[in-house]
Each structure stands twice: as C-alpha cells, then as structure tokens.
Scaffold this motif. Structure first.
Motif, mmCIF file in Angstrom:
data_model
loop_
_atom_site.group_PDB
_atom_site.id
_atom_site.type_symbol
_atom_site.label_atom_id
_atom_site.label_comp_id
_atom_site.label_asym_id
_atom_site.label_seq_id
_atom_site.Cartn_x
_atom_site.Cartn_y
_atom_site.Cartn_z
ATOM 1 N N ASP A 175 10.633 30.268 80.227
ATOM 2 C CA ASP A 175 9.599 30.578 81.209
ATOM 3 C C ASP A 175 10.076 31.630 82.214
ATOM 4 O OD1 ASP A 175 8.081 28.730 79.884
ATOM 5 O OD2 ASP A 175 8.343 27.131 81.356
ATOM 6 N N GLU A 176 11.357 31.572 82.575
ATOM 7 C CA GLU A 176 11.892 32.571 83.494
ATOM 8 C C GLU A 176 11.849 33.965 82.874
ATOM 9 O OE1 GLU A 176 15.718 31.823 85.068
ATOM 10 O OE2 GLU A 176 15.031 30.290 86.471
ATOM 11 N N LEU A 177 12.253 34.061 81.622
ATOM 12 C CA LEU A 177 12.225 35.358 80.961
ATOM 13 C C LEU A 177 10.794 35.886 80.847
ATOM 14 C CD1 LEU A 177 14.852 34.952 78.085
ATOM 15 C CD2 LEU A 177 15.039 36.371 80.138
ATOM 16 N N ALA A 178 9.873 35.000 80.550
ATOM 17 C CA ALA A 178 8.474 35.421 80.425
ATOM 18 C C ALA A 178 7.946 35.983 81.735
ATOM 19 C CB ALA A 178 7.620 34.238 79.978
ATOM 20 N N SER A 179 8.472 35.498 82.856
ATOM 21 C CA SER A 179 7.936 35.914 84.153
ATOM 22 C C SER A 179 8.639 37.118 84.752
ATOM 23 C CB SER A 179 8.034 34.748 85.151
ATOM 24 O OG SER A 179 9.397 34.451 85.439
ATOM 25 N N ARG A 180 9.879 37.428 84.299
ATOM 26 C CA ARG A 180 10.621 38.470 85.011
ATOM 27 C C ARG A 180 11.200 39.575 84.149
ATOM 28 N NH1 ARG A 180 16.208 37.717 84.724
ATOM 29 N NH2 ARG A 180 16.879 35.678 83.958
ATOM 30 N N THR A 181 10.882 39.651 82.871
ATOM 31 C CA THR A 181 11.401 40.737 82.056
ATOM 32 C C THR A 181 10.264 41.445 81.350
ATOM 33 O OG1 THR A 181 11.654 39.611 79.924
ATOM 34 C CG2 THR A 181 13.387 39.243 81.561
ATOM 35 N N SER A 182 10.623 42.521 80.645
ATOM 36 C CA SER A 182 9.622 43.292 79.926
ATOM 37 C C SER A 182 9.278 42.680 78.579
ATOM 38 C CB SER A 182 10.125 44.729 79.720
ATOM 39 O OG SER A 182 11.331 44.721 78.972
ATOM 40 N N ALA A 183 9.974 41.609 78.190
ATOM 41 C CA ALA A 183 9.671 40.972 76.909
ATOM 42 C C ALA A 183 8.293 40.329 76.960
ATOM 43 C CB ALA A 183 10.725 39.910 76.592
ATOM 44 N N ARG A 184 7.477 40.618 75.971
ATOM 45 C CA ARG A 184 6.148 40.016 75.924
ATOM 46 C C ARG A 184 6.280 38.537 75.605
ATOM 47 N NH1 ARG A 184 5.652 44.398 72.548
ATOM 48 N NH2 ARG A 184 5.391 43.015 70.740
ATOM 49 N N PRO A 185 5.439 37.670 76.189
ATOM 50 C CA PRO A 185 5.517 36.232 75.889
ATOM 51 C C PRO A 185 5.489 35.923 74.403
ATOM 52 C CG PRO A 185 4.062 36.629 77.741
ATOM 53 C CD PRO A 185 4.444 37.977 77.212
ATOM 54 N N ALA A 186 4.780 36.738 73.610
ATOM 55 C CA ALA A 186 4.714 36.487 72.165
ATOM 56 C C ALA A 186 6.066 36.658 71.505
ATOM 57 C CB ALA A 186 3.692 37.421 71.524
ATOM 58 N N ARG A 187 6.977 37.375 72.148
ATOM 59 C CA ARG A 187 8.301 37.591 71.584
ATOM 60 C C ARG A 187 9.282 36.487 71.955
ATOM 61 N NH1 ARG A 187 9.889 43.957 72.421
ATOM 62 N NH2 ARG A 187 8.438 44.850 70.905
ATOM 63 N N LEU A 188 8.891 35.602 72.822
ATOM 64 C CA LEU A 188 9.780 34.544 73.287
ATOM 65 C C LEU A 188 9.563 33.274 72.481
ATOM 66 C CD1 LEU A 188 9.513 35.076 77.140
ATOM 67 C CD2 LEU A 188 11.481 35.559 75.694
ATOM 68 N N PHE A 189 10.673 32.591 72.221
ATOM 69 C CA PHE A 189 10.626 31.437 71.337
ATOM 70 C C PHE A 189 11.625 30.405 71.842
ATOM 71 C CE2 PHE A 189 11.864 29.292 67.319
ATOM 72 C CZ PHE A 189 10.608 28.953 66.828
ATOM 73 N N HIS A 190 11.165 29.191 72.101
ATOM 74 C CA HIS A 190 12.046 28.129 72.596
ATOM 75 C C HIS A 190 12.553 27.297 71.425
ATOM 76 C CE1 HIS A 190 12.367 23.903 74.533
ATOM 77 N NE2 HIS A 190 13.531 24.519 74.624
ATOM 78 N N LEU A 191 13.877 27.235 71.253
ATOM 79 C CA LEU A 191 14.505 26.429 70.213
ATOM 80 C C LEU A 191 15.613 25.609 70.868
ATOM 81 C CD1 LEU A 191 14.311 26.165 67.018
ATOM 82 C CD2 LEU A 191 16.458 27.464 67.007
#
Length: 434
Positions: A208-224
């Motif tokens: 969630d932190e990365l989704a809110s503060r980086t240029s990475a699109r939420p669709a590129r983030l994956f929690h494992l």
C-alpha cells in the motif's frame, strides 16, 4: 516448461530469514510449469550458514554461484577469532557505517554487478523466459534492471519481477547518512518500482505504501506473503520436557534490542519467584551479537539462558514445537511497521503459545491477534515479566496448553503461494505475446 532466472544473494547453504522464501519458490514453481535458475552468492559469502538446507534445493534447480565481491566478505575475514553464530557488534557497526557513506545502494553493489554479468551470460545461452530479482540486498534490483532494460541488451524484452522481502534499504535497518544519500535511494527505488513489469511485496503495508508514493501503477503491484513450509504431520507431536518451562526465540538476534527486554524480564521473574530458577529455560537460537551473551552473565542468567547460535532449520522448528512460550519481536520504530517476520508463520504453525512485542498497529500484530496470541509493547520489561511470571505459575500448577495452530494458516503455505506467483508469471507471458 518455461524458465525463471532468479537473482538472489541468499541461497543455501547460506541461511537466515531471507533464504527460505526464495528456496521454497524454487522448490514449488516447477510444479506449475516454471523451472528455475538461481544466480546467488558463493557458499562462504555470509556469516550465517545451514548446510542442511542444501538437501532441500530441488535437483531441477540450476544454481550459478558468484563468489565474493561484497563488503560482507571483508567482514567474514575480520571475524576470524569469532565463533559460529556470533559477531562483534562494534566491528560490524563500523563496517556498516562506512558502507552507508560510500556504497550505494548497499555493500553488495560489487557482487550485484558481477552477478548481473553472470545472469546476462546465462540469458544469452538461451531458454530463459523471465527474470526475478529479490531483495535484500537492493543492489540486485539495479543489476536486474541493467540486464533487462538497458538499451541494446539482448534480454531487454524479458519480463522482470522485482520482489521485496523487505522494503528498500533506506526504510529498514539503515538510515541514509545525508539528505543526498536519501534522495539517491529514493530515486533508485522509484526507478525499480516504476520500470519492473511486476513489483512483489512480502507485506500488505509495504504494498500500500508503494502504491501511494511511487510511480509504479497499482496494477503492477502484487502482495505475496512470506508464508511458511508446514511441518510434517509425523513430527508435530514433539516431546516436551515435563520438568522445564521453556521460553524460546528463534531468528536474527543482531540489531534486535528486545533481546535485552526478554533477558531483563526473565531476571525480574527470578527475583519474584526464586523457585523458578530450577525450572525456567530460555533459548535464543539464531545469529547474535556478542553483547547479548555478556548481558546474560551480567544479569546472572548464565544457568537459565543459552545462545546456541544458528541451528539447522529442522532443529529450529523442533525448538519452536517444544516451547511453552514463543517470544516474537522485530526492530522497533515506524520504519519497520511494514515488516512481517517470516518466523511468525512458523511460530503459528508450531501451535505453541505466542507472546509478541509489537506495536498494535503493525501488520504483524494483526496476524498475532487473529491467531489469539498476546501482544505487549516493545521494550516493556515489566509487562513481559508479568506475562511470563503468570504463565510459569500456571505451568507450575499443572496447566498445559493444547495445540493452538490456527485453522486459517493454510492460506500462507508456500506451495500455495508459489502457485499464485506462477499464475502472475503466466499472465506476464500472455501480455508479452499479445
């Protein structure tokens, strides 16, 4: 079968918490159509080792070792007089402080460059379909970026997955020494998270932190999640010593100040209940700084607490299963709230009572509460002494605890998590083919 090239410094026989996630993924991914090649450090390139883990490396896994090249190698040479599983706090702190100033993003940057060249050579030989880099160390992501994204790279079209077992170095054990260093870390992290095809995090909070503060699109983030390997059913019913009340911690003790909290709390318990000295046993199993052994003697706990150092993994699991109380902690402070220690899942799998020194808002605390464990504030010696004293008294009076393993824990088994990752990899390959 497709092939995933994994860039990971830590791989058996190197040991420590960061090894098991990668080891399990490479064991289980072939069942889902993904063979693995691992580019890792040399067999002598870390101070924590567990030879028994080599037996768990799948015969299907291709292992390419890149020896030396990190500041850790210098540390290993400095510790010639030290015993296994223990290190000099002052020497390590001095080396780490020096590396923070001059080696970006971390002291493994030299190794990562050489590992990148080895990975590129393997890719050029053919048969690799995707690349996964896993940190710490964070420099491995920069090496993966170079071989998959650099202009003219033969592997530039390969899907790249950046896996963060812990957040970027500036958010965990080290604080950048200057604002310039902090800005450089932030820029490197943003470049990785913004260009990787998939960014994987071990904690939901970090996701969630990365989704809110980086240029990475939420669709590129994956929690494992880190998850765990379940104990075999035939080994669950371990024999416990009926004449000893056993308190155990397993895992990294270096840079963990709540090791001192536990020692001080046990000292208080023995002051209140002198009769407990003949029954209380405290095992702190894992790599440790020499200051904790010295502190144990200062408190007069030499006959109660022991530091066996790094144990073989199965011996560690056995210690967990035979404990009357398992104690959990992690580094304190807001920078560590995203961390979910991998041993937490193993603790829960053991079915033993759990006392955790965690802030209530931490993600790991949520798992402890869900499992019915006890939460206490980090650093609170009195609260921990009260809890341990009450548990010892109940044990003394004949109370024994049944299996407390949560029914929902199966969702975190690594075989299942590997299947989830394989599905994500298949999705990337499908996108590439369109």
């Amino acid at each position: 079968m497709r092939r995933l090239l994994v860039m990971a410094y830590f791989y058996p026989p190197l040991a420590g918490g960061g090894v098991h996630r990668v080891l399990s993924l490479t064991r289980h991914l072939p069942r889902h159509g993904w063979a693995c090649t691992v580019v890792c450090a040399g067999e002598q390139d870390y101070w924590v080792r567990d030879e028994s883990l080599l037996a768990r490396v799948s015969a299907q896994t291709e292992v390419i070792r890149v020896a030396g090249g990190s500041a850790l190698s210098a540390l290993l040479r400095m510790r010639a007089a030290s015993t296994a599983g223990r290190r000099s706090s002052s020497r390590f702190a001095a080396l780490r402080s020096l590396s923070d100033w001059f080696l970006l993003p971390d002291s493994y940057v030299g190794w990562a460059a050489r590992a990148g060249r080895a990975a590129a050579a393997r890719i050029a030989a053919g048969g690799v379909d995707a690349v996964l880099s896993t940190s710490p160390p964070d420099s491995v992501h920069l090496a993966a970026e170079r071989i998959t994204r650099a202009p003219g790279s033969t592997s530039r079209r390969l899907p790249w997955i950046a896996d963060f077992r812990d957040p970027w170095i500036g958010s965990t054990f080290r604080t950048p020494p200057t604002a310039w260093h902090a800005a450089r870390h932030a820029a490197m992290e943003a470049r990785v998270t913004g260009t990787a095809d998939l960014v994987v995090t071990a904690s939901r909070t970090h996701h969630d932190e990365l989704a809110s503060r980086t240029s990475a699109r939420p669709a590129r983030l994956f929690h494992l999640p880190n998850g765990f390997e379940p104990t075999g059913a035939e080994r669950v019913r371990s024999e416990r010593d009926p004449n000893a009340f056993r308190i155990a911690f397993t895992g990294q003790l270096s840079l963990m100040e709540d090791a001192g909290t536990l020692l001080a709390a046990v000292h208080q318990v023995l002051q209140r209940e002198p009769a407990a000295r003949g029954q209380l046993r405290v095992d702190l199993a894992g790599p440790y700084d020499d200051k904790w052994a010295a502190r144990t003697l200062e408190l007069g706990l030499g006959d109660v607490a022991r530091f066996p150092g790094q144990l073989a993994h199965e011996a560690t699991r056995e210690l967990q299963r035979t404990a009357d109380v398992l104690v959990l902690w992690k580094p304190t402070g807001g920078r560590f709230r995203t961390m979910v220690p991998g041993k937490l899942y193993e603790y829960l799998d053991s079915g033993r009572p759990l006392v955790a020194l965690l802030h209530a808002e931490d993600e790991a605390a949520g798992l402890v509460k869900r499992a019915g464990g006890t939460l206490l504030p980090p650093g609170d010696v009195g609260a921990l002494a009260d809890e341990l004293c009450a548990r010892w008294r109940r044990w003394r009076d004949g109370e024994r605890t049944a299996d407390l393993r949560p029914a929902w824990l199966g969702e975190f088994e690594r075989a299942s998590l590997a299947a989830t990752l394989a599905g994500a990899l298949d999705g990337l390959m499908a996108e590439q083919s369109r």
